[in-house]
Design an enzyme around this catalytic site. Structure first.
Site, PDB file in Angstrom:
ATOM      1  N   HIS A 205       0.789  -1.236   0.000  1.00 46.98           N
ATOM      2  CA  HIS A 205       0.000   0.000   0.000  1.00 46.98           C
ATOM      3  C   HIS A 205       0.822   1.286   0.000  1.00 46.98           C
ATOM      4  O   HIS A 205       0.261   2.366  -0.066  1.00 46.98           O
ATOM      5  CB  HIS A 205      -0.937   0.033   1.209  1.00 46.98           C
ATOM      6  CG  HIS A 205      -0.232   0.273   2.509  1.00 46.98           C
ATOM      7  ND1 HIS A 205       0.302  -0.743   3.260  1.00 46.98           N
ATOM      8  CD2 HIS A 205       0.047   1.413   3.172  1.00 46.98           C
ATOM      9  CE1 HIS A 205       0.857  -0.240   4.339  1.00 46.98           C
ATOM     10  NE2 HIS A 205       0.736   1.064   4.315  1.00 46.98           N
TER      11      HIS A 205
HETATM   12  C1  UD1 Z   1      -1.824   5.664   5.456  1.00 45.62           C
HETATM   13  C2  UD1 Z   1      -0.540   6.156   6.132  1.00 45.62           C
HETATM   14  C3  UD1 Z   1       0.501   5.045   6.116  1.00 45.62           C
HETATM   15  C4  UD1 Z   1      -0.048   3.772   6.708  1.00 45.62           C
HETATM   16  C5  UD1 Z   1      -1.361   3.389   6.042  1.00 45.62           C
HETATM   17  C6  UD1 Z   1      -1.942   2.218   6.764  1.00 45.62           C
HETATM   18  C7  UD1 Z   1      -0.015   8.550   5.901  1.00 45.62           C
HETATM   19  C8  UD1 Z   1       0.879   9.527   5.240  1.00 45.62           C
HETATM   20  N1  UD1 Z   1       0.035   7.285   5.420  1.00 45.62           N
HETATM   21  O1  UD1 Z   1      -1.513   5.403   4.098  1.00 45.62           O
HETATM   22  O2  UD1 Z   1       1.610   5.443   6.883  1.00 45.62           O
HETATM   23  O3  UD1 Z   1       0.892   2.761   6.510  1.00 45.62           O
HETATM   24  O4  UD1 Z   1      -2.271   4.497   6.111  1.00 45.62           O
HETATM   25  O5  UD1 Z   1      -2.854   1.514   6.005  1.00 45.62           O
HETATM   26  O6  UD1 Z   1      -0.740   8.902   6.797  1.00 45.62           O
HETATM   27  N2  UD1 Z   1      -8.936   5.134   1.000  1.00 45.62           N
HETATM   28  C9  UD1 Z   1     -10.178   4.581   0.781  1.00 45.62           C
HETATM   29  N3  UD1 Z   1     -10.815   4.032   1.859  1.00 45.62           N
HETATM   30  C10 UD1 Z   1     -10.283   4.022   3.118  1.00 45.62           C
HETATM   31  C11 UD1 Z   1      -9.014   4.566   3.300  1.00 45.62           C
HETATM   32  C12 UD1 Z   1      -8.348   5.129   2.223  1.00 45.62           C
HETATM   33  O7  UD1 Z   1     -10.692   4.567  -0.321  1.00 45.62           O
HETATM   34  O8  UD1 Z   1     -10.927   3.527   4.044  1.00 45.62           O
HETATM   35  C13 UD1 Z   1      -8.255   5.781  -0.137  1.00 45.62           C
HETATM   36  C14 UD1 Z   1      -8.126   7.286   0.119  1.00 45.62           C
HETATM   37  O9  UD1 Z   1      -9.225   7.993  -0.354  1.00 45.62           O
HETATM   38  C15 UD1 Z   1      -6.858   7.629  -0.596  1.00 45.62           C
HETATM   39  C16 UD1 Z   1      -6.040   6.335  -0.557  1.00 45.62           C
HETATM   40  O10 UD1 Z   1      -6.913   5.288  -0.193  1.00 45.62           O
HETATM   41  O11 UD1 Z   1      -7.128   7.964  -1.912  1.00 45.62           O
HETATM   42  C17 UD1 Z   1      -4.869   6.415   0.401  1.00 45.62           C
HETATM   43  O12 UD1 Z   1      -5.316   6.671   1.734  1.00 45.62           O
HETATM   44  P1  UD1 Z   1      -4.421   7.534   2.748  1.00 45.62           P
HETATM   45  O13 UD1 Z   1      -5.017   7.448   4.095  1.00 45.62           O
HETATM   46  O14 UD1 Z   1      -4.123   8.872   2.194  1.00 45.62           O
HETATM   47  O15 UD1 Z   1      -3.023   6.786   2.728  1.00 45.62           O
HETATM   48  P2  UD1 Z   1      -2.657   5.258   3.006  1.00 45.62           P
HETATM   49  O16 UD1 Z   1      -1.975   4.728   1.800  1.00 45.62           O
HETATM   50  O17 UD1 Z   1      -3.845   4.538   3.503  1.00 45.62           O
HETATM   51  N1  UDP Z   2      -3.980  -5.547   8.746  1.00 42.84           N
HETATM   52  C1  UDP Z   2      -5.287  -6.009   8.816  1.00 42.84           C
HETATM   53  N2  UDP Z   2      -5.918  -6.331   7.646  1.00 42.84           N
HETATM   54  C2  UDP Z   2      -5.316  -6.254   6.429  1.00 42.84           C
HETATM   55  C3  UDP Z   2      -3.974  -5.781   6.378  1.00 42.84           C
HETATM   56  C4  UDP Z   2      -3.344  -5.417   7.543  1.00 42.84           C
HETATM   57  O1  UDP Z   2      -5.849  -6.108   9.907  1.00 42.84           O
HETATM   58  O2  UDP Z   2      -5.947  -6.575   5.418  1.00 42.84           O
HETATM   59  C5  UDP Z   2      -3.287  -5.194  10.004  1.00 42.84           C
HETATM   60  C6  UDP Z   2      -1.969  -5.878  10.200  1.00 42.84           C
HETATM   61  O3  UDP Z   2      -2.149  -7.136  10.810  1.00 42.84           O
HETATM   62  C7  UDP Z   2      -1.233  -4.893  11.098  1.00 42.84           C
HETATM   63  C8  UDP Z   2      -1.734  -3.564  10.606  1.00 42.84           C
HETATM   64  O4  UDP Z   2      -2.976  -3.823   9.940  1.00 42.84           O
HETATM   65  O5  UDP Z   2      -1.612  -5.053  12.452  1.00 42.84           O
HETATM   66  C9  UDP Z   2      -0.754  -2.950   9.647  1.00 42.84           C
HETATM   67  O6  UDP Z   2      -1.361  -1.875   9.003  1.00 42.84           O
HETATM   68  P1  UDP Z   2      -0.938  -1.348   7.567  1.00 42.84           P
HETATM   69  O7  UDP Z   2      -0.188  -2.387   6.837  1.00 42.84           O
HETATM   70  O8  UDP Z   2      -2.177  -0.802   6.947  1.00 42.84           O
HETATM   71  O9  UDP Z   2      -0.024  -0.088   7.927  1.00 42.84           O
HETATM   72  P2  UDP Z   2       1.489   0.102   8.399  1.00 42.84           P
HETATM   73  O10 UDP Z   2       1.780  -0.820   9.513  1.00 42.84           O
HETATM   74  O11 UDP Z   2       2.356  -0.114   7.200  1.00 42.84           O
HETATM   75  O12 UDP Z   2       1.529   1.533   8.793  1.00 42.84           O
END
Ligand code: UD1
Ligand code: UDP
Length: 362
Positions: A205
């Site tokens: 992601h």
């Molecule tokens: C964010 C965090 C990252 C973390 C990740 C965990 C920042 C800078 N990044 O990244 O550190 O590892 O979360 O998963 O804060 N979206 C949806 N539905 C949702 C959530 C997101 O459609 O429920 C879409 C958003 O609209 C956006 C994209 O996914 O277009 C990215 O979401 P965003 O929260 O900006 O960044 P992540 O990649 O999720």
């Molecule tokens: N996780 C989850 N469902 C998923 C993917 C990840 O519950 O489909 C959990 C995972 O076990 C861990 C956390 O989400 O506890 C990690 O989050 P993510 O990978 O979104 O973010 P990061 O740790 O890179 O910030």
């Protein structure tokens, strides 16, 4: 004592679950503020439901859009809440945009700030997470670190860190015992025949990966042709790209599924023969569960997992991924002792240590 906790992204709900429980057990008043950064049910409410958390008292609208837009929308809405609630402490987790919004709102209102998972560094300032965590550590009154190395890193930056252990180990120990029998995992396992060691688990992601569609396509193709079946819970950031890639190139050995709840994810991780990921939390859970991990990033904050031999940082490199996947079939998995895990991440009671320190009792 009143605490406002600011969270917004999937890993923060998991980190907060054991701490919120410990705060409640200590009789402290916690107000949960969800910035709305993650908002789909399978990225947000599923965790509150499965992990027995109270629903947030406030849910803001900061999801989607750029980093600046998320942070500025968060700040504007948080200000009103802090003025109304007048908390004694603000608590934030990790390194997301929600972390930074909570941190800046707290310092702007002179409210003592506590940062859980402080002191981690990738030394890559192009990652938004790296600057979010540096800025937060430098304004926090309490920096609670997950590992002794993180405390040492803070010392190098002139900051006092408190090593408490990793709240993700607390969560893993609390929820693992019921994961294998959880209905969500049983259904997924039966639907796709996910017997132990019969598949590789993939998560992707990071913006660094999703910003490079050609690189991502090569990585997916490599996984598809590796001789492994691959279970792939698709993060919403990656979904459009994944769809475009498979429309052009069918990848029959990769099983795409919706993002999993935490219990199904723990079970999926522990039954996988290996994990391929760019997630921070997933790398660490792989080490805690003793599952070999291949990290699709150029660096990691969780350097101890590499030193233990359970995690290999291979970059976004399809050739290296191919060789590493082939080697998995012949190399025996590395076992990390429980003693080592506890030495780094604590004994599963980081949450209680945090509560004690917040109360000034440690
Ligand atoms: C964010 C965090 C990252 C973390 C990740 C965990 C920042 C800078 N990044 O990244 O550190 O590892 O979360 O998963 O804060 N979206 C949806 N539905 C949702 C959530 C997101 O459609 O429920 C879409 C958003 O609209 C956006 C994209 O996914 O277009 C990215 O979401 P965003 O929260 O900006 O960044 P992540 O990649 O999720
Ligand atoms: N996780 C989850 N469902 C998923 C993917 C990840 O519950 O489909 C959990 C995972 O076990 C861990 C956390 O989400 O506890 C990690 O989050 P993510 O990978 O979104 O973010 P990061 O740790 O890179 O910030």
């Amino acid at each position: 004592m009143k605490i406002v906790t600011v969270l917004g992204a999937r890993p923060q709900f998991i980190k907060a679950a054991p701490v919120s429980k410990a705060l409640a057990e200590a009789g402290l008043d916690e107000i949960l503020v969800h910035t709305g950064q993650h908002y789909d049910a399978n990225m947000s409410s599923v965790f509150f439901d499965e992990l027995g958390m109270r629903p947030p008292a406030y849910t803001l609208e900061t999801g989607g859009g750029s980093r600046m837009s998320q942070v500025s929308r968060g700040l504007a809405q948080l200000e009103e809440i802090l003025i109304k609630e007048k908390p004694d402490r603000v608590l934030v987790y990790g390194d997301t945009n929600a972390t930074f919004s909570g941190a800046f709102a707290a310092v702007a209102h002179n409210i003592p700030l506590a940062h859980v998972e402080a002191g981690l560094r990738s030394f890559n300032r192009r990652m938004p997470e790296e600057t979010n965590r540096i800025l937060t550590d430098h304004v926090a009154q309490w920096c609670f670190t997950p590992t002794p190395e993180a405390t040492q890193q803070l010392a190098k930056e002139g900051i006092t860190g408190h090593w408490v252990g990793d709240v993700m180990l607390d969560a893993l120990l609390q929820f693992s015992p019921t994961a294998q029998e959880h209905a969500s995992w049983v259904a997924l396992k039966n639907q796709h025949g996910l017997e132990k060691n019969s598949y590789v688990l993939l998560t992707m992601h990071r913006a660094e990966s999703t910003d490079k569609p050609d690189v991502l396509r090569d990585l997916f193709k490599t996984l598809n042709n590796s001789g492994h079946r691959v279970l792939f819970p698709v993060h919403p950031r990656t979904k459009p790209l994944w769809k475009a890639i498979v429309e052009e190139t069918p990848l029959a050995n990769i099983i795409p599924v919706e993002p999993l709840g935490y219990l199904a994810m723990l079970a999926a991780e522990s039954n996988a023969s290996a994990i391929v990921t760019d997630s921070g939390g997933v790398q660490k859970e792989a080490a805690m569960l003793g599952v070999p991990c291949l990290t699709l990033r150029t660096e990691t904050e969780w350097v101890e997992t590499v030193a233990w031999g359970v995690n290999q940082v291979i970059g976004l490199d399809a050739e290296k991924l191919s060789s590493a996947l082939a080697a998995l079939q012949t190399n025996a998995p590395v076992a990390v002792s429980l003693q080592t895990i506890h030495q780094y991440y604590g004994s599963g009671h980081a949450s209680q240590r945090i509560v004690a320190l917040l109360q000034g009792n440690d």
